[in-house]
Design a protein around this motif. Structure first.
Motif, PDB file in Angstrom:
ATOM      1  N   ASP A 109       0.834  -1.266  -0.057  1.00 50.15           N
ATOM      2  CA  ASP A 109       0.134   0.085   0.043  1.00 50.15           C
ATOM      3  C   ASP A 109       0.814   1.076  -0.007  1.00 50.15           C
ATOM      4  OD1 ASP A 109      -2.370  -1.464  -0.247  1.00 50.15           O
ATOM      5  OD2 ASP A 109      -2.631  -1.344   2.094  1.00 50.15           O
ATOM      6  N   LYS A 110       1.787   1.183  -0.317  1.00 51.51           N
ATOM      7  CA  LYS A 110       2.942   2.170   0.079  1.00 51.51           C
ATOM      8  C   LYS A 110       2.729   3.481  -1.219  1.00 51.51           C
ATOM      9  CE  LYS A 110       7.501   2.671  -1.181  1.00 51.51           C
ATOM     10  NZ  LYS A 110       8.828   2.082  -1.261  1.00 51.51           N
ATOM     11  N   ASP A 111       2.522   2.936  -2.102  1.00 47.41           N
ATOM     12  CA  ASP A 111       2.400   4.051  -3.257  1.00 47.41           C
ATOM     13  C   ASP A 111       0.983   4.772  -3.416  1.00 47.41           C
ATOM     14  OD1 ASP A 111       4.788   3.374  -4.568  1.00 47.41           O
ATOM     15  OD2 ASP A 111       3.979   1.837  -6.108  1.00 47.41           O
ATOM     16  N   ASP A 152      -1.763   6.796  -8.469  1.00 45.37           N
ATOM     17  CA  ASP A 152      -1.528   5.325  -7.399  1.00 45.37           C
ATOM     18  C   ASP A 152      -2.879   5.301  -6.677  1.00 45.37           C
ATOM     19  OD1 ASP A 152       0.526   4.846  -8.939  1.00 45.37           O
ATOM     20  OD2 ASP A 152       2.012   5.950  -7.535  1.00 45.37           O
ATOM     21  N   VAL A 153      -3.448   6.202  -6.049  1.00 47.56           N
ATOM     22  CA  VAL A 153      -4.611   5.707  -4.920  1.00 47.56           C
ATOM     23  C   VAL A 153      -5.291   5.098  -5.558  1.00 47.56           C
ATOM     24  CG1 VAL A 153      -6.095   7.227  -3.504  1.00 47.56           C
ATOM     25  CG2 VAL A 153      -3.881   8.167  -3.885  1.00 47.56           C
ATOM     26  N   LEU A 190      -5.701   2.876  -8.115  1.00 49.02           N
ATOM     27  CA  LEU A 190      -5.378   1.919  -9.076  1.00 49.02           C
ATOM     28  C   LEU A 190      -5.884   0.510  -8.326  1.00 49.02           C
ATOM     29  CD1 LEU A 190      -1.635   2.252  -9.941  1.00 49.02           C
ATOM     30  CD2 LEU A 190      -3.568   2.378 -11.420  1.00 49.02           C
ATOM     31  N   PRO A 191      -6.426  -0.300  -8.818  1.00 48.34           N
ATOM     32  CA  PRO A 191      -6.900  -1.726  -8.166  1.00 48.34           C
ATOM     33  C   PRO A 191      -5.567  -2.366  -7.379  1.00 48.34           C
ATOM     34  CG  PRO A 191      -6.705  -1.944 -10.328  1.00 48.34           C
ATOM     35  CD  PRO A 191      -6.464  -0.606 -10.243  1.00 48.34           C
ATOM     36  N   PRO A 192      -5.861  -3.141  -6.166  1.00 42.52           N
ATOM     37  CA  PRO A 192      -4.813  -3.624  -5.422  1.00 42.52           C
ATOM     38  C   PRO A 192      -4.088  -4.653  -6.434  1.00 42.52           C
ATOM     39  CG  PRO A 192      -7.119  -3.749  -4.326  1.00 42.52           C
ATOM     40  CD  PRO A 192      -7.416  -3.235  -5.753  1.00 42.52           C
ATOM     41  N   ALA A 193      -2.857  -4.860  -6.036  1.00 43.91           N
ATOM     42  CA  ALA A 193      -2.387  -5.766  -6.584  1.00 43.91           C
ATOM     43  C   ALA A 193      -2.842  -7.135  -6.502  1.00 43.91           C
ATOM     44  CB  ALA A 193      -0.640  -5.835  -6.167  1.00 43.91           C
ATOM     45  N   GLY A 194      -2.876  -8.011  -7.843  1.00 46.97           N
ATOM     46  CA  GLY A 194      -3.475  -9.056  -7.682  1.00 46.97           C
ATOM     47  C   GLY A 194      -4.889  -9.301  -7.686  1.00 46.97           C
ATOM     48  N   ALA A 195      -5.499  -8.131  -7.842  1.00 46.14           N
ATOM     49  CA  ALA A 195      -7.177  -8.121  -7.834  1.00 46.14           C
ATOM     50  C   ALA A 195      -7.533  -8.510  -9.234  1.00 46.14           C
ATOM     51  CB  ALA A 195      -7.453  -6.827  -7.300  1.00 46.14           C
TER      52      ALA A 195
END
Length: 199
Positions: free
Chosen positions: A131-133, A191-192, A194-199
């Motif tokens: 969630d850093k970005d 970046d706020v 964007l869908p979460p990685a792997g979603a």
């Protein structure tokens, strides 16, 4: 503090975007605007974190750029103290305080305490970086909105939508804001939403 002339940044007078581009390009436009409108309060922000860039606009364009080039960052002026470790490899020795049972468990691990601790910290960093970005984008947009848009309609609702990660609501709340401001917020907050990685 010194800044690279290639640093991407923006300049605002009130809610209006008056310049966007590299610092060198923005300084030219800011100086021109200041000379024509000396009473305007101009705020310049970097695009990465929305930090304010302070400019001394007195004198000629050459004077402004000369002062910018002559500033030396404090970090370069003071050499960091030498520390034990393996600095050529980027390894620095520091103290770690653990309970006896933690030290016992570390001694039993393959590779010893240092290797195990590095692996554990690396895994924790990987999880936290997910969630850093998004958090960085939220803070960047929030700082700019607080400085430039705090008195615009729907400001508080837009902030809530920003931190909720609700793109539809966010852009609906800022729909009537000045175009330059809206476009810049869309850029720095990408970046706020964007869908979460792997979603």
């Amino acid at each position: 503090m010194t800044y690279s002339p290639d640093l991407e940044c923006v300049a605002f007078v009130g809610h209006e975007l008056i310049a966007s581009g590299t610092l060198a390009e923005v300084v030219h436009e800011v100086k021109r605007h200041h000379d024509q409108n000396p009473n305007d309060m101009i705020l310049v922000f970097d695009n990465q974190k929305s930090n304010v860039i302070e400019l001394d606009l007195r004198g000629s364009m050459e004077d402004v750029f000369g002062r910018m080039a002559s500033k030396q960052p404090l970090e370069e002026a003071v050499a960091p103290p030498k520390r034990p470790g393996r600095p050529k490899l980027g390894v620095v020795s520091k103290e770690v305080t653990l309970l006896p049972r933690h030290w016992e468990w570390l001694r039993e691990q393959r590779g010893g305490a240092s290797v195990t601790l590095r692996k554990l910290v690396g895994e924790a960093m990987h999880v936290a970086d997910g969630d850093k970005d998004k958090r960085a984008g939220q803070q960047t947009a929030y700082k700019l909105m607080t400085a430039v848009a705090g008195d615009l309609p729907n400001y508080e609702e837009a902030i809530r939508a920003l931190f909720a990660g609700d793109a539809e609501q966010f852009f609906a709340q800022i729909a009537d804001w000045p175009t330059g401001l809206k476009n810049h917020l869309a850029q720095i907050s990408r970046d706020v939403f964007l869908p979460p990685a792997g979603a």
